[in-house]
Design a protein around this motif. Sequence first.
Motif, mmCIF file in Angstrom:
data_model
loop_
_atom_site.group_PDB
_atom_site.id
_atom_site.type_symbol
_atom_site.label_atom_id
_atom_site.label_comp_id
_atom_site.label_asym_id
_atom_site.label_seq_id
_atom_site.Cartn_x
_atom_site.Cartn_y
_atom_site.Cartn_z
ATOM 1 N N ILE A 92 -6.351 -5.663 3.398
ATOM 2 C CA ILE A 92 -4.155 -4.502 3.126
ATOM 3 C C ILE A 92 -5.274 -3.181 4.120
ATOM 4 C CG2 ILE A 92 -6.091 -3.873 1.114
ATOM 5 C CD1 ILE A 92 -2.454 -3.576 -0.254
ATOM 6 N N ALA A 93 -3.901 -2.769 4.891
ATOM 7 C CA ALA A 93 -3.451 -1.740 5.674
ATOM 8 C C ALA A 93 -3.249 -0.483 4.979
ATOM 9 C CB ALA A 93 -3.371 -2.304 6.807
ATOM 10 N N VAL A 94 -2.974 0.703 4.943
ATOM 11 C CA VAL A 94 -2.384 1.590 3.440
ATOM 12 C C VAL A 94 -2.144 2.402 4.810
ATOM 13 C CG1 VAL A 94 -2.394 2.609 1.991
ATOM 14 C CG2 VAL A 94 -3.541 0.515 2.001
ATOM 15 N N ALA A 95 -1.311 3.165 4.711
ATOM 16 C CA ALA A 95 -0.735 4.458 5.328
ATOM 17 C C ALA A 95 -0.256 5.615 5.088
ATOM 18 C CB ALA A 95 -0.006 3.860 6.970
ATOM 19 N N GLY A 96 -0.569 6.458 4.690
ATOM 20 C CA GLY A 96 0.357 7.158 3.428
ATOM 21 C C GLY A 96 -0.198 9.036 4.252
ATOM 22 N N GLY A 97 0.969 9.436 3.309
ATOM 23 C CA GLY A 97 1.324 11.020 3.979
ATOM 24 C C GLY A 97 2.939 11.713 3.569
ATOM 25 N N LYS A 98 2.630 12.709 4.285
ATOM 26 C CA LYS A 98 4.223 13.633 3.256
ATOM 27 C C LYS A 98 5.405 13.017 4.608
ATOM 28 C CE LYS A 98 5.286 18.703 2.742
ATOM 29 N NZ LYS A 98 4.565 19.948 4.041
ATOM 30 N N GLU A 99 5.979 12.490 3.533
ATOM 31 C CA GLU A 99 7.502 12.200 4.742
ATOM 32 C C GLU A 99 7.739 12.744 5.754
ATOM 33 O OE1 GLU A 99 11.092 12.798 1.688
ATOM 34 O OE2 GLU A 99 11.489 10.898 2.210
ATOM 35 N N GLU A 121 6.554 13.520 8.316
ATOM 36 C CA GLU A 121 5.378 13.449 9.112
ATOM 37 C C GLU A 121 4.630 12.348 9.676
ATOM 38 O OE1 GLU A 121 3.098 17.384 7.420
ATOM 39 O OE2 GLU A 121 5.043 18.337 7.487
ATOM 40 N N ASP A 122 3.959 13.020 10.293
ATOM 41 C CA ASP A 122 2.657 11.692 10.177
ATOM 42 C C ASP A 122 1.834 11.583 9.899
ATOM 43 O OD1 ASP A 122 4.426 10.182 12.684
ATOM 44 O OD2 ASP A 122 3.470 11.534 13.948
ATOM 45 N N PRO A 123 1.041 10.509 9.160
ATOM 46 C CA PRO A 123 0.104 10.764 8.175
ATOM 47 C C PRO A 123 -1.396 12.274 8.813
ATOM 48 C CG PRO A 123 0.678 8.428 8.625
ATOM 49 C CD PRO A 123 1.383 8.859 9.663
ATOM 50 N N SER A 124 -1.726 12.044 8.454
ATOM 51 C CA SER A 124 -3.162 13.237 7.871
ATOM 52 C C SER A 124 -4.306 12.926 7.673
ATOM 53 C CB SER A 124 -2.185 14.955 8.492
ATOM 54 O OG SER A 124 -1.934 14.961 6.907
ATOM 55 N N GLU A 125 -3.850 12.288 6.990
ATOM 56 C CA GLU A 125 -5.326 11.727 5.817
ATOM 57 C C GLU A 125 -5.393 10.591 5.596
ATOM 58 O OE1 GLU A 125 -5.992 14.187 2.897
ATOM 59 O OE2 GLU A 125 -6.138 16.537 3.675
ATOM 60 N N TYR A 126 -6.399 9.902 5.684
ATOM 61 C CA TYR A 126 -6.293 8.925 4.596
ATOM 62 C C TYR A 126 -6.213 8.347 3.112
ATOM 63 C CZ TYR A 126 -8.945 7.651 8.994
ATOM 64 O OH TYR A 126 -9.553 8.020 10.156
ATOM 65 N N THR A 127 -4.927 7.338 2.884
ATOM 66 C CA THR A 127 -4.766 7.373 1.711
ATOM 67 C C THR A 127 -5.358 5.830 1.934
ATOM 68 O OG1 THR A 127 -2.929 7.999 1.621
ATOM 69 C CG2 THR A 127 -2.800 6.540 0.108
ATOM 70 N N TYR A 128 -5.900 5.946 0.273
ATOM 71 C CA TYR A 128 -6.492 5.154 -0.616
ATOM 72 C C TYR A 128 -6.238 3.779 -1.696
ATOM 73 C CZ TYR A 128 -10.954 5.267 2.134
ATOM 74 O OH TYR A 128 -12.053 5.915 3.030
#
Length: 135
Positions: free
Chosen positions: A68-75, A77-84
Motif C-alpha cells: 500500500i502507498a499512502v500520501a497525506g498532507g494539508k488540503e 498543498e503538496d505533502p510535506s511529511e510522511y503519513t503512515y
Amino acid sequence: MIRRALEARKSAYCPYSHFAVGACVECEDGSLYDGCNIENASYGACNCAERTAIFKAISEGHTRIVRIAVAGGKEGEDPSEYTYPCGICRQVLFEFGGEKTEVIPVISEEKALKTTMGELLPDAFGPDNLSKETD
Ligand code: THU
C-alpha cells in the motif's frame, strides 16, 4: 502506485480536518485500487484513504493485499511529511495482508519510504488467532 496515491489524494473529501490523504493498494494478482479519505459531519463516520482503497479491492473479489502507498498532507498543498496508516487502518491491512505487507509512505514521486506491517504492527492480533483449534 506512488503516482496513483498522489492522484487519489485530489479526490479527498476533508472539509473538517483539511487533511487530504490518498492511497493505492496492490492485490496479489497485481491489480491496483485507489482511495481517498472521506469525512462526515458526524465525525465518527469518517473513513481513511487506506480503508477506502482496501474496501474497494475486497469488494471487487480480492482477498490479499501485498502493498500500500499512502500520501497525506494539508488540503490544497503538496505533502510535506510522511503519513503512515492510523491504528485502525493497520489492523484492517493486517487482516488482508500480513507481516510482510509493504507500506510505502509517499511525499512525492521522488520521495517515498518503504516499511512493513511487521514493523508497524508488531505482535498483531489477526485471523490466525481465531482459527487455531484449542480443544
Ligand atoms: N487519515 C487518513 O485518511 N489516513 C491516515 O493514515 C491518517 C488520517 C484521514 C482521516 C481524516 O479524514 C483526516 O485524515 C484527519 O485525521
